[in-house]
Write a protein that holds these residues in place. Structure first.
Motif, short mmCIF file in Angstrom:
data_model
loop_
_atom_site.label_atom_id
_atom_site.label_comp_id
_atom_site.label_asym_id
_atom_site.label_seq_id
_atom_site.Cartn_x
_atom_site.Cartn_y
_atom_site.Cartn_z
N GLY A 72 6.63 -0.61 2.06
CA GLY A 72 6.01 0.54 2.55
C GLY A 72 4.33 0.83 2.00
O GLY A 72 3.75 1.78 1.89
N MET A 73 3.75 -0.58 1.51
CA MET A 73 2.45 -0.32 1.00
C MET A 73 1.45 0.07 2.04
O MET A 73 0.51 0.42 1.67
CB MET A 73 1.95 -1.88 0.49
CG MET A 73 3.01 -2.41 -0.77
SD MET A 73 2.84 -1.42 -2.33
CE MET A 73 4.56 -0.66 -2.16
N ILE A 74 1.75 -0.13 3.24
CA ILE A 74 0.72 0.32 4.22
C ILE A 74 0.32 1.63 4.24
O ILE A 74 -0.77 2.25 4.33
CB ILE A 74 1.00 -0.29 5.68
CG1 ILE A 74 -0.09 -0.44 6.61
CG2 ILE A 74 2.19 0.48 6.34
CD1 ILE A 74 -0.89 -1.61 6.47
N LYS A 75 1.62 2.76 3.98
CA LYS A 75 1.19 3.82 3.87
C LYS A 75 0.87 4.54 2.56
O LYS A 75 0.54 5.88 2.25
CB LYS A 75 2.45 4.54 4.25
CG LYS A 75 3.54 4.50 3.45
CD LYS A 75 4.99 5.17 3.98
CE LYS A 75 5.38 4.42 4.97
NZ LYS A 75 7.10 4.60 5.09
N ARG A 76 0.84 3.60 1.59
CA ARG A 76 0.32 4.05 0.31
C ARG A 76 -1.22 3.96 0.07
O ARG A 76 -1.70 3.23 0.81
CB ARG A 76 0.96 3.37 -1.01
CG ARG A 76 2.39 3.37 -0.86
CD ARG A 76 3.24 3.52 -2.11
NE ARG A 76 4.53 3.14 -2.02
CZ ARG A 76 5.41 3.80 -1.49
NH1 ARG A 76 5.19 4.99 -1.05
NH2 ARG A 76 6.80 3.26 -1.44
N THR A 77 -1.88 4.67 -0.77
CA THR A 77 -3.19 4.82 -0.96
C THR A 77 -3.60 3.45 -2.00
O THR A 77 -2.68 2.91 -2.62
CB THR A 77 -3.79 5.88 -1.50
OG1 THR A 77 -3.50 5.95 -2.81
CG2 THR A 77 -3.54 7.06 -0.90
N ASN A 78 -4.83 3.06 -1.59
CA ASN A 78 -5.23 1.75 -2.57
C ASN A 78 -5.16 2.13 -3.84
O ASN A 78 -4.83 1.32 -5.05
CB ASN A 78 -6.71 1.44 -2.01
CG ASN A 78 -6.44 0.43 -0.76
OD1 ASN A 78 -5.73 -0.05 -0.48
ND2 ASN A 78 -7.75 0.61 -0.18
N LYS A 79 -5.47 3.24 -4.30
CA LYS A 79 -5.31 3.85 -5.73
C LYS A 79 -3.97 3.92 -6.15
O LYS A 79 -3.65 3.34 -7.47
CB LYS A 79 -5.85 5.36 -5.79
CG LYS A 79 -5.86 5.86 -7.14
CD LYS A 79 -6.55 7.15 -7.44
CE LYS A 79 -6.65 7.73 -8.62
NZ LYS A 79 -5.45 7.90 -9.49
N GLN A 80 -2.79 4.23 -5.39
CA GLN A 80 -1.54 4.25 -5.91
C GLN A 80 -1.18 2.84 -6.14
O GLN A 80 -0.59 2.41 -6.90
CB GLN A 80 -0.69 4.82 -4.77
CG GLN A 80 -0.52 5.98 -4.82
CD GLN A 80 0.56 6.76 -3.61
OE1 GLN A 80 0.26 6.25 -2.58
NE2 GLN A 80 1.65 7.60 -3.85
N ILE A 81 -1.56 1.81 -5.26
CA ILE A 81 -1.07 0.55 -5.37
C ILE A 81 -1.63 -0.21 -6.60
O ILE A 81 -1.07 -0.96 -7.65
CB ILE A 81 -1.79 -0.31 -4.13
CG1 ILE A 81 -0.87 0.18 -2.93
CG2 ILE A 81 -1.24 -1.93 -4.28
CD1 ILE A 81 -1.41 -0.37 -1.74
N ARG A 82 -3.07 0.16 -6.74
CA ARG A 82 -3.82 -0.29 -8.14
C ARG A 82 -3.10 0.09 -9.29
O ARG A 82 -2.85 -0.71 -10.22
CB ARG A 82 -4.98 0.11 -8.09
CG ARG A 82 -6.14 -0.92 -7.98
CD ARG A 82 -7.56 -0.51 -8.17
NE ARG A 82 -7.82 0.96 -7.91
CZ ARG A 82 -8.34 1.36 -6.90
NH1 ARG A 82 -8.37 0.99 -5.90
NH2 ARG A 82 -8.51 2.84 -6.77
N ASP A 83 -2.62 1.45 -9.21
CA ASP A 83 -2.17 2.15 -10.60
C ASP A 83 -0.73 1.66 -10.74
O ASP A 83 -0.06 1.63 -11.91
CB ASP A 83 -2.19 3.69 -10.46
CG ASP A 83 -3.42 4.22 -10.64
OD1 ASP A 83 -4.19 3.58 -11.13
OD2 ASP A 83 -3.58 5.40 -10.05
#
Length: 66
Positions: free
Chosen positions: A32-43
């Motif tokens: 479900g990475m598509i619905k997460r923000t880039n900041k969330q994925i980075r953090d």
């Protein structure tokens, strides 16, 4: 009494830091990475320190020899 064995699933999921803290992979990174923000994925890259109460249980029950 027999020796306590380390749980083999815990060996793969947790590592102990030099100071004895339990390190674990970040949660919520499986799908479900598509619905997460880039900041969330980075953090959520890399590892994080487990909370102290959970770490106590991991060390006691799953990693007794560490």
């Amino acid at each position: 009494m027999p020796k306590m064995k380390t749980k083999s699933g815990a060996k793969k999921r947790f590592k102990l830091s030099g100071t004895g803290k339990v390190m674990m992979a970040q949660a919520n990174k499986r799908h479900g990475m598509i619905k997460r923000t880039n900041k969330q994925i980075r953090d959520q890259r890399g590892t994080t320190v487990m909370s102290e109460r959970d770490a106590f249980n991991v060390r006691k029950f799953y990693l007794p020899n560490s």
